[in-house]
Design a protein around this motif. Structure first.
Motif, mmCIF file in Angstrom:
data_model
loop_
_atom_site.group_PDB
_atom_site.id
_atom_site.type_symbol
_atom_site.label_atom_id
_atom_site.label_comp_id
_atom_site.label_asym_id
_atom_site.label_seq_id
_atom_site.Cartn_x
_atom_site.Cartn_y
_atom_site.Cartn_z
ATOM 1 N N UNK A 47 0.831 -1.211 0.000
ATOM 2 C CA UNK A 47 0.000 0.000 0.000
ATOM 3 C C UNK A 47 0.859 1.252 0.000
ATOM 4 N N UNK A 48 1.912 1.265 0.811
ATOM 5 C CA UNK A 48 2.767 2.443 0.894
ATOM 6 C C UNK A 48 3.542 2.655 -0.404
ATOM 7 N N UNK B 39 3.371 5.762 -3.520
ATOM 8 C CA UNK B 39 4.534 6.549 -3.906
ATOM 9 C C UNK B 39 5.437 6.949 -2.764
ATOM 10 N N UNK B 40 5.386 6.224 -1.641
ATOM 11 C CA UNK B 40 6.176 6.589 -0.469
ATOM 12 C C UNK B 40 7.538 5.919 -0.426
ATOM 13 N N UNK B 41 7.869 5.156 -1.440
ATOM 14 C CA UNK B 41 9.169 4.508 -1.502
ATOM 15 C C UNK B 41 9.108 3.287 -2.381
ATOM 16 N N UNK B 42 10.241 2.583 -2.476
ATOM 17 C CA UNK B 42 10.316 1.337 -3.232
ATOM 18 C C UNK B 42 10.541 0.197 -2.244
ATOM 19 N N UNK B 43 10.383 -1.023 -2.716
ATOM 20 C CA UNK B 43 10.596 -2.189 -1.854
ATOM 21 C C UNK B 43 10.938 -3.392 -2.711
ATOM 22 N N UNK B 44 11.608 -4.351 -2.099
ATOM 23 C CA UNK B 44 11.807 -5.645 -2.731
ATOM 24 C C UNK B 44 10.734 -6.576 -2.211
#
Length: 303
Positions: free
Chosen positions: A229-230, A234-239
């Motif tokens: 959701x985050x 657009x609050x960051x990237x993630x793997x």
């Protein structure tokens, strides 16, 4: 000592009245009283004293009951083991799993197992601390679905599936239309991180370090749905692991392949070699390997 007498002592010590116990067991109150008196003679001291209409434990009774509880519990466990040996299609399997596996792997495995073995129960335990094994070390967990390989020789681990790790970005991110990316390009990105006791975050750190940078953490989340959701906001990237990342939770989430071929995590099923595996647990282990692992059935008895 008569086990029936010990069980009656347990019940009376736990507050069951002689009248209630008599009705429950179909034995006269005098018969129960004689059994309790016989037990006190064998122990050599009073275990119960009358307080009004109820019986309460003496100091000796309190000390004795702790050991009676342990002995009766061990006996019941032994009877359960023998019952399962005589009837493998019974009993209960205790299964621990990482939360990130609860959205895709666990439901299908348990559903298929229930269809094949409807009289075997499955006790599910979702674990937050993914870096501490759930099996072995005296725990009562028989099987664990985990991405963490065993750290010692007392645990066996059979790989079931390999999950690719992909970069997740929001719809407005400059990478949103890309098909692949070198993780080194993410050195200046904000990361939405899993909690520190997550094995996925350990894998994220490993890959980032191999790419030559320390990830800059903007937010820390407890679960993957929140991370998705985050990232979608657009609050960051993630793997994120696939197929979990494909769960249709949030629109606008884009998944981009990593060019690093080491960007994956293996999901396996673990069990301890320190205790004999009950037949019901063996049935689940064989089911998991057959349905997901795609290989020969394991031998739980071999270290």
């Amino acid at each position: 000592m008569d086990m029936r007498d010990l069980r009656w002592f347990q019940q009376v010590a736990d507050g069951v009245t002689l009248t209630e116990l008599s009705d429950l067991e179909g034995v006269s109150q005098s018969g129960i009283s004689r059994a309790l008196a016989r037990l006190e003679d064998e122990v050599g001291t009073p275990l119960l004293r009358r307080s009004g209409r109820t019986l309460r434990m003496t100091r000796a009774g309190l000390d004795f009951k702790r050991h009676v509880d342990a002995a009766v519990h061990e006996l019941d466990d032994g009877l359960a083991v023998v019952h399962q040996l005589l009837d493998p299609e019974s009993g209960t399997v205790s299964l621990a799993f990482q939360p990130s596996l609860g959205t895709w792997l666990v439901p299908g495995l348990v559903n298929g197992f229930h269809r094949a073995h409807p009289r075997v129960g499955v006790e599910l335990r979702s674990k937050r601390d993914e870096l501490t094994p759930a099996v072995g070390g005296g725990t009562d967990v028989e099987l664990e679905l985990t991405t963490l390989p065993p750290q010692d020789g007392t645990t066996r681990w059979r790989v079931l599936v390999r999950e690719p790790l992909m970069v997740a970005v929001g719809p407005e991110h400059r990478w949103a239309r890309r098909e692949s990316v070198d993780l080194a390009e993410a050195a200046q990105e904000d990361f939405v991180a899993n909690h520190p006791r997550s094995h996925l975050w350990e894998e994220t750190l490993r890959l980032c370090h191999q790419a030559g940078f320390e990830p800059r953490v903007a937010l820390v989340c407890d679960d993957l749905p929140t991370i998705r959701a985050f990232v979608a906001a657009g609050l960051g990237v993630a793997l994120l692991p696939v197929p979990d990342a494909w769960v249709p939770t949030h629109e606008g989430l884009h998944l981009i392949a990593l060019e690093d071929r080491r960007a994956f995590r293996e999901v396996g099923i673990a069990w301890s070699t320190e205790q004999q595996m009950l037949p019901s647990a063996r049935l689940f282990l064989e089911h998991a390997v057959r349905e997901v692992g795609g290989g020969p059935e394991p031998d739980p008895g071999r270290p």
